[in-house]
Design a protein around this motif. Sequence first.
Motif, PDB file in Angstrom:
ATOM      1  N   ARG A  49       5.462  -3.272   6.996  1.00  0.00           N
ATOM      2  CA  ARG A  49       5.762  -4.389   7.361  1.00  0.00           C
ATOM      3  C   ARG A  49       7.103  -4.627   7.846  1.00  0.00           C
ATOM      4  O   ARG A  49       7.225  -5.659   8.545  1.00  0.00           O
ATOM      5  CB  ARG A  49       6.012  -5.241   5.976  1.00  0.00           C
ATOM      6  N   ALA A  50       7.928  -3.329   7.858  1.00  0.00           N
ATOM      7  CA  ALA A  50       9.133  -3.263   8.632  1.00  0.00           C
ATOM      8  C   ALA A  50       8.678  -3.054  10.268  1.00  0.00           C
ATOM      9  O   ALA A  50      10.069  -3.135  10.980  1.00  0.00           O
ATOM     10  CB  ALA A  50       9.859  -2.469   7.799  1.00  0.00           C
ATOM     11  N   ILE A  51       7.898  -2.600  10.429  1.00  0.00           N
ATOM     12  CA  ILE A  51       6.973  -1.800  11.484  1.00  0.00           C
ATOM     13  C   ILE A  51       6.894  -2.755  12.366  1.00  0.00           C
ATOM     14  O   ILE A  51       5.449  -3.730  12.318  1.00  0.00           O
ATOM     15  CB  ILE A  51       6.641  -0.291  11.509  1.00  0.00           C
ATOM     16  N   VAL A  53      -8.804  -1.791   3.330  1.00  0.00           N
ATOM     17  CA  VAL A  53      -8.755  -2.203   4.135  1.00  0.00           C
ATOM     18  C   VAL A  53      -6.880  -3.107   3.798  1.00  0.00           C
ATOM     19  O   VAL A  53      -7.213  -2.860   2.740  1.00  0.00           O
ATOM     20  CB  VAL A  53      -9.116  -3.699   4.568  1.00  0.00           C
ATOM     21  N   ALA A  54      -6.431  -2.826   4.292  1.00  0.00           N
ATOM     22  CA  ALA A  54      -5.070  -2.962   3.294  1.00  0.00           C
ATOM     23  C   ALA A  54      -4.330  -4.646   4.846  1.00  0.00           C
ATOM     24  O   ALA A  54      -4.517  -3.799   6.349  1.00  0.00           O
ATOM     25  CB  ALA A  54      -4.019  -1.627   3.725  1.00  0.00           C
ATOM     26  N   ASP A  55      -4.226  -5.782   3.790  1.00  0.00           N
ATOM     27  CA  ASP A  55      -4.321  -7.024   4.750  1.00  0.00           C
ATOM     28  C   ASP A  55      -2.185  -6.482   4.316  1.00  0.00           C
ATOM     29  O   ASP A  55      -1.940  -7.131   3.621  1.00  0.00           O
ATOM     30  CB  ASP A  55      -4.577  -8.246   4.374  1.00  0.00           C
ATOM     31  N   LEU A  56      -1.208  -6.333   5.425  1.00  0.00           N
ATOM     32  CA  LEU A  56      -0.122  -6.478   5.265  1.00  0.00           C
ATOM     33  C   LEU A  56       0.344  -8.172   5.013  1.00  0.00           C
ATOM     34  O   LEU A  56       2.005  -7.463   4.452  1.00  0.00           O
ATOM     35  CB  LEU A  56       0.766  -5.569   6.135  1.00  0.00           C
ATOM     36  N   ARG A  57      -0.040  -8.570   5.110  1.00  0.00           N
ATOM     37  CA  ARG A  57       0.499 -10.313   4.686  1.00  0.00           C
ATOM     38  C   ARG A  57       0.765 -10.380   2.972  1.00  0.00           C
ATOM     39  O   ARG A  57       1.163 -11.298   2.134  1.00  0.00           O
ATOM     40  CB  ARG A  57       0.042 -11.752   5.258  1.00  0.00           C
ATOM     41  N   THR A  58      -0.521  -9.435   2.207  1.00  0.00           N
ATOM     42  CA  THR A  58      -0.884  -9.504   0.853  1.00  0.00           C
ATOM     43  C   THR A  58      -1.059  -8.475  -0.203  1.00  0.00           C
ATOM     44  O   THR A  58      -1.143  -9.180  -1.204  1.00  0.00           O
ATOM     45  CB  THR A  58      -1.306 -11.068   0.861  1.00  0.00           C
ATOM     46  N   ASP A  59      -0.649  -7.682   0.498  1.00  0.00           N
ATOM     47  CA  ASP A  59      -1.315  -6.716  -0.522  1.00  0.00           C
ATOM     48  C   ASP A  59      -0.729  -6.096  -0.788  1.00  0.00           C
ATOM     49  O   ASP A  59       0.561  -5.933  -0.661  1.00  0.00           O
ATOM     50  CB  ASP A  59      -1.767  -5.201   0.349  1.00  0.00           C
ATOM     51  N   GLU A  60      -0.991  -5.841  -2.621  1.00  0.00           N
ATOM     52  CA  GLU A  60      -0.440  -5.156  -3.369  1.00  0.00           C
ATOM     53  C   GLU A  60      -0.646  -4.050  -4.251  1.00  0.00           C
ATOM     54  O   GLU A  60      -0.603  -3.664  -5.255  1.00  0.00           O
ATOM     55  CB  GLU A  60      -0.067  -6.677  -4.777  1.00  0.00           C
ATOM     56  N   ASP A  98       1.933   4.971  19.163  1.00  0.00           N
ATOM     57  CA  ASP A  98       3.793   5.166  17.904  1.00  0.00           C
ATOM     58  C   ASP A  98       3.437   4.891  16.661  1.00  0.00           C
ATOM     59  O   ASP A  98       3.690   5.209  15.805  1.00  0.00           O
ATOM     60  CB  ASP A  98       4.286   4.807  19.376  1.00  0.00           C
ATOM     61  N   LEU A  99       2.764   3.614  16.962  1.00  0.00           N
ATOM     62  CA  LEU A  99       2.795   2.542  15.729  1.00  0.00           C
ATOM     63  C   LEU A  99       1.651   3.278  14.841  1.00  0.00           C
ATOM     64  O   LEU A  99       1.780   3.679  13.701  1.00  0.00           O
ATOM     65  CB  LEU A  99       2.241   1.227  15.806  1.00  0.00           C
ATOM     66  N   ALA A 100       0.776   3.471  15.666  1.00  0.00           N
ATOM     67  CA  ALA A 100      -0.260   4.048  14.517  1.00  0.00           C
ATOM     68  C   ALA A 100       0.470   5.987  14.022  1.00  0.00           C
ATOM     69  O   ALA A 100      -0.376   6.442  13.267  1.00  0.00           O
ATOM     70  CB  ALA A 100      -1.495   4.969  15.893  1.00  0.00           C
ATOM     71  N   ALA A 101       0.768   6.629  14.960  1.00  0.00           N
ATOM     72  CA  ALA A 101       1.276   7.899  14.176  1.00  0.00           C
ATOM     73  C   ALA A 101       2.310   7.148  13.289  1.00  0.00           C
ATOM     74  O   ALA A 101       2.455   7.699  12.160  1.00  0.00           O
ATOM     75  CB  ALA A 101       2.442   7.693  15.154  1.00  0.00           C
ATOM     76  N   ARG A 102       3.318   6.239  13.372  1.00  0.00           N
ATOM     77  CA  ARG A 102       4.254   6.278  12.162  1.00  0.00           C
ATOM     78  C   ARG A 102       3.258   5.030  11.165  1.00  0.00           C
ATOM     79  O   ARG A 102       3.956   6.191   9.967  1.00  0.00           O
ATOM     80  CB  ARG A 102       5.075   4.970  12.900  1.00  0.00           C
ATOM     81  N   LEU A 103       2.622   4.829  11.168  1.00  0.00           N
ATOM     82  CA  LEU A 103       2.010   4.464   9.952  1.00  0.00           C
ATOM     83  C   LEU A 103       0.732   5.408   9.623  1.00  0.00           C
ATOM     84  O   LEU A 103       0.943   5.743   7.945  1.00  0.00           O
ATOM     85  CB  LEU A 103       0.637   3.663  10.615  1.00  0.00           C
ATOM     86  N   GLU A 104       0.675   6.373  10.386  1.00  0.00           N
ATOM     87  CA  GLU A 104      -0.138   7.521   9.399  1.00  0.00           C
ATOM     88  C   GLU A 104       0.661   8.596   8.910  1.00  0.00           C
ATOM     89  O   GLU A 104       1.222   9.326   7.547  1.00  0.00           O
ATOM     90  CB  GLU A 104      -1.135   8.634  10.791  1.00  0.00           C
ATOM     91  N   ASP A 105       1.986   9.102   9.301  1.00  0.00           N
ATOM     92  CA  ASP A 105       3.016   9.106   9.256  1.00  0.00           C
ATOM     93  C   ASP A 105       3.584   8.461   7.496  1.00  0.00           C
ATOM     94  O   ASP A 105       4.186   9.132   6.977  1.00  0.00           O
ATOM     95  CB  ASP A 105       4.559   9.298   9.700  1.00  0.00           C
TER      96      ASP A 105
END
Length: 234
Positions: A107-109, A90-97, A62-69
């Motif tokens: 990040r909210a997921i 690559v996206a590092d969700l901790r630091t990516d801008e 489900d997470l992969a589907a939500r990220l694609e959407d």
Amino acid sequence: MSELDRTTLLTRLARLIADDQSGQTLEARLCGAYLAMMGGDGAAITLSYTNPDRITLCTTDDLAARLEDLQDVLGEGPGPTAYRTETVTVADLRTDELWPLFTDAARAIPGAVMVYAVPIRPWSDGVIGVLTIHQTSIDLPATEQAQFLANAIGAALIKDPPDESNLDEGPWASRSEIHQATGMVVAQLRVAPNDAIALLRAHAFSHNLSLAAVAHEVTSRRLKFSDDAESETP
């Protein structure tokens, strides 16, 4: 990468697909095999990533589907960038801008730290889609191997497009409905198709819905856009 390495990788890929007795489609088994070889927590295969005929063939969770959407709705993220630039992104969700809307929403997921997007390039002169992995680990797979296997999977997926009798089946069904909804919004507002799909994406994002869900609301006439202030119908 040597010829021996390539042969070893393809042999392992073929074995994983053959050993998968889940009864899933070839696309899903290819996606699962890629994830098993590269590591990570979930994966997705999406064709024509930034085009109107974009279609997500399979997701492993489900997470992969939500990220694609999210990337479909927002039009940004590592997937669209990998598709346009033809490079592993690559996206590092901790630091990516680089993709502020995507990063904030992702990040909210719970459950993803890194999102790794590999262009699917079975030919030297064109990308047909993107293979995306999400993971909590910061250790990324070897880029050369990831790219080679993505290209091999692309070659395995190449086939004639579905005829009209198949458009109401599987992942093609939601994309067909999105096309239909886009046409309805064009008729309602007398705008260009690109503007109509942008409006659908904006509605999906603002209401935390998938683009497919919004399209279904439009085609079932539960949601209507118009020139006046009353844009939705009960």
